[in-house]
Design a protein around this motif. Structure first.
Motif, short mmCIF file in Angstrom:
data_model
loop_
_atom_site.label_atom_id
_atom_site.label_comp_id
_atom_site.label_asym_id
_atom_site.label_seq_id
_atom_site.Cartn_x
_atom_site.Cartn_y
_atom_site.Cartn_z
N PHE A 48 40.21 40.31 27.62
CA PHE A 48 39.04 39.39 27.67
C PHE A 48 38.39 40.05 29.20
O PHE A 48 37.36 40.23 29.11
CB PHE A 48 39.26 38.15 27.99
N LEU A 49 39.20 40.47 30.15
CA LEU A 49 38.62 40.72 31.52
C LEU A 49 38.27 42.36 31.25
O LEU A 49 37.22 42.59 31.86
CB LEU A 49 39.63 40.58 32.52
N THR A 50 39.03 42.94 30.53
CA THR A 50 38.61 44.44 30.27
C THR A 50 37.17 44.74 29.63
O THR A 50 36.18 45.34 30.07
CB THR A 50 39.68 45.23 29.47
N VAL A 51 37.09 43.77 28.53
CA VAL A 51 35.61 43.87 27.70
C VAL A 51 34.56 43.18 28.66
O VAL A 51 33.71 43.88 28.80
CB VAL A 51 35.67 42.66 26.55
N LEU A 52 35.01 42.32 29.35
CA LEU A 52 33.86 41.67 30.54
C LEU A 52 33.47 42.66 31.47
O LEU A 52 32.34 42.89 31.67
CB LEU A 52 34.27 40.50 30.96
N MET A 53 34.57 43.40 31.87
CA MET A 53 34.16 44.36 33.15
C MET A 53 33.55 45.73 32.58
O MET A 53 32.63 46.33 33.09
CB MET A 53 35.66 44.84 33.67
N TRP A 54 33.85 45.91 31.18
CA TRP A 54 33.19 47.14 30.67
C TRP A 54 31.72 46.74 30.24
O TRP A 54 30.91 47.59 30.57
CB TRP A 54 33.78 47.29 29.13
N ARG A 55 31.40 45.62 29.96
CA ARG A 55 30.04 45.14 29.57
C ARG A 55 29.24 45.25 30.93
O ARG A 55 28.10 45.53 31.02
CB ARG A 55 29.84 43.58 29.13
N ARG A 56 29.88 44.92 31.98
CA ARG A 56 29.12 44.76 33.38
C ARG A 56 29.14 45.91 34.06
O ARG A 56 28.94 46.33 35.43
CB ARG A 56 29.63 43.65 34.22
N ARG A 57 29.89 47.01 33.41
CA ARG A 57 30.04 48.32 33.84
C ARG A 57 30.66 48.29 35.35
O ARG A 57 30.42 49.00 36.26
CB ARG A 57 28.62 49.00 34.27
N GLU A 58 31.74 47.54 35.35
CA GLU A 58 32.64 47.18 36.67
C GLU A 58 34.05 48.03 36.60
O GLU A 58 34.71 48.05 37.60
CB GLU A 58 32.85 45.96 36.94
N LEU A 59 34.41 48.62 35.33
CA LEU A 59 35.73 49.35 35.28
C LEU A 59 35.87 50.36 36.27
O LEU A 59 37.06 50.48 36.84
CB LEU A 59 35.93 49.95 33.81
N ALA A 229 44.45 31.40 26.80
CA ALA A 229 43.81 32.94 27.47
C ALA A 229 42.19 32.72 27.86
O ALA A 229 41.79 33.09 28.97
CB ALA A 229 44.14 33.94 26.62
N LEU A 230 41.53 32.00 26.81
CA LEU A 230 40.20 31.74 27.28
C LEU A 230 39.95 30.91 28.35
O LEU A 230 39.07 31.24 29.18
CB LEU A 230 39.43 31.34 26.04
N GLY A 231 40.87 29.98 28.58
CA GLY A 231 40.57 29.09 29.75
C GLY A 231 41.18 29.70 30.89
O GLY A 231 40.41 29.79 32.02
N GLN A 232 42.28 30.61 30.81
CA GLN A 232 42.48 31.54 32.13
C GLN A 232 41.51 32.41 32.44
O GLN A 232 41.11 32.63 33.70
CB GLN A 232 44.04 32.36 31.67
N THR A 233 40.72 32.95 31.54
CA THR A 233 39.69 34.01 31.85
C THR A 233 38.48 33.16 32.53
O THR A 233 37.90 33.69 33.41
CB THR A 233 39.14 34.60 30.40
N LEU A 234 38.26 32.12 31.88
CA LEU A 234 37.05 31.29 32.58
C LEU A 234 37.60 30.78 34.00
O LEU A 234 36.71 30.97 35.19
CB LEU A 234 36.62 30.18 31.71
N ILE A 235 38.77 30.54 34.29
CA ILE A 235 39.24 30.23 35.34
C ILE A 235 39.00 31.26 36.64
O ILE A 235 38.45 31.06 37.59
CB ILE A 235 40.74 29.66 35.42
N TYR A 236 39.49 32.43 36.11
CA TYR A 236 39.25 33.41 37.13
C TYR A 236 37.73 33.77 37.33
O TYR A 236 37.19 33.76 38.34
CB TYR A 236 39.67 34.82 36.28
#
Length: 299
Positions: A48-59, A229-236
């Motif tokens: 989930f974090l990988t997809v999020l960072m890819w969309r934000r161009r943060e990888l 996992a969704l909860g952990q991602t949102l917590i981060y």
């Protein structure tokens, strides 16, 4: 400190997210070992974090950690230690007293804030904090007549609370580093990846990694893992945002509302009975929270 409505909302929804994550992870642990659950949750969270960072161009930022990588390793190590000590505590003591003791991190954070940031707290702030903590103990149904802080299991819970407290300050120091401030998602990614590796090693050592197969065999297990996992991602995302924008002690105080959320969720979804003591505890926690908010307006 930014106090607009848009800045307050993440603070208020954090206990809801964390409380929901707690319920989902507790359900998952009912099917697999805690270490196997840890591997599954962290692996999905990494995706989930990988997809999020890819969309934000943060990888590409994952490689720009010069001067802070040692603290990133420390954050991941503390992340695993706080889980490990909590799990050991759960194996030796009751979940109710453990969850309540873990909330003692708010006191440790206050003390660390005084030492690190020279933060000054009024007697009213301290009083409201203790009131909220007492309310948490009531909500979790802690038996004060048999409760002993020196109990071996409780010692591990207090250790976990200390690791949680210390980690918050290390995270904030990386976020606001003078030479190389790191974005929240990068800190989260390293934290999650290192914790996953630790969990994988522990699960392999204990021979429980094969339990992940239950995710494909049992719908209930897969759903619990997905929600956790969704909860952990949102917590981060939300927790790190709050740490960046608010004092650590205020974020931790707000998280004292988390046991209320998890108790209400189990009451609504799983029809678990609530007793008068729990209702009283919720009222006490809310009273303490309003007291702290009122005190903040005068400081």
């Amino acid at each position: 400190m930014e106090t607009g409505k848009k800045k307050i909302v993440p603070m208020l929804i954090l206990p809801v997210i964390w409380g929901s994550y707690y319920v989902a992870s507790q359900r998952l642990v009912g099917y697999t070992s805690v270490f196997t659950s840890g591997v599954g949750i962290r692996f999905l969270t990494m995706l989930f974090l990988t997809v999020l960072m890819w969309r934000r161009r943060e990888l590409p930022l994952l490689l720009q950690v010069h001067g802070v990588w040692k603290r990133l390793l420390m954050i991941g190590t503390l992340g695993f230690l706080l889980d490990l000590t909590a799990f050991i505590g759960l194996s030796m003591s009751s979940a109710a007293s453990g969850t309540a003791l873990l909330k003692c991190d708010v006191l440790m954070v206050n003390l660390l804030s005084m030492m690190i940031y020279k933060q000054k707290f009024t007697w009213k702030s301290w009083a409201c904090t203790f009131v909220m903590l007492f309310g948490v103990f009531l909500v979790m149904g802690v038996d004060f007549t048999s409760f002993q802080v020196g109990d071996p299991g409780n010692v591990f819970f207090l250790l976990s609370a200390f690791f949680v407290s210390l980690n918050a300050f290390v995270i904030k120091s990386v976020q606001l580093d003078e030479k190389n401030p790191v974005c929240d998602d990068v800190v989260a990614y390293y934290n999650n990846m290192l914790t996953m590796l630790y969990f994988t090693g522990a699960s392999l050592a204990m021979g429980t990694l094969g339990q992940l197969g239950l995710v494909l065999q049992e719908k209930e297990v897969g759903l619990a893992l997905l929600l956790a996992a969704l909860g952990q991602t949102l917590i981060y995302v939300v927790y790190y945002y709050n740490l960046r924008n608010y004092p650590v002690w205020l974020v931790k105080t707000c998280l004292l509302l988390m046991p209320l959320v998890s108790t209400l969720i189990t009451f609504v979804l799983f029809q678990e009975r609530m007793v008068t003591e729990q209702y009283l505890g919720m009222a006490v926690v809310m009273a303490g929270a309003f007291g702290i908010l009122a005190e903040q307006k005068h400081t």
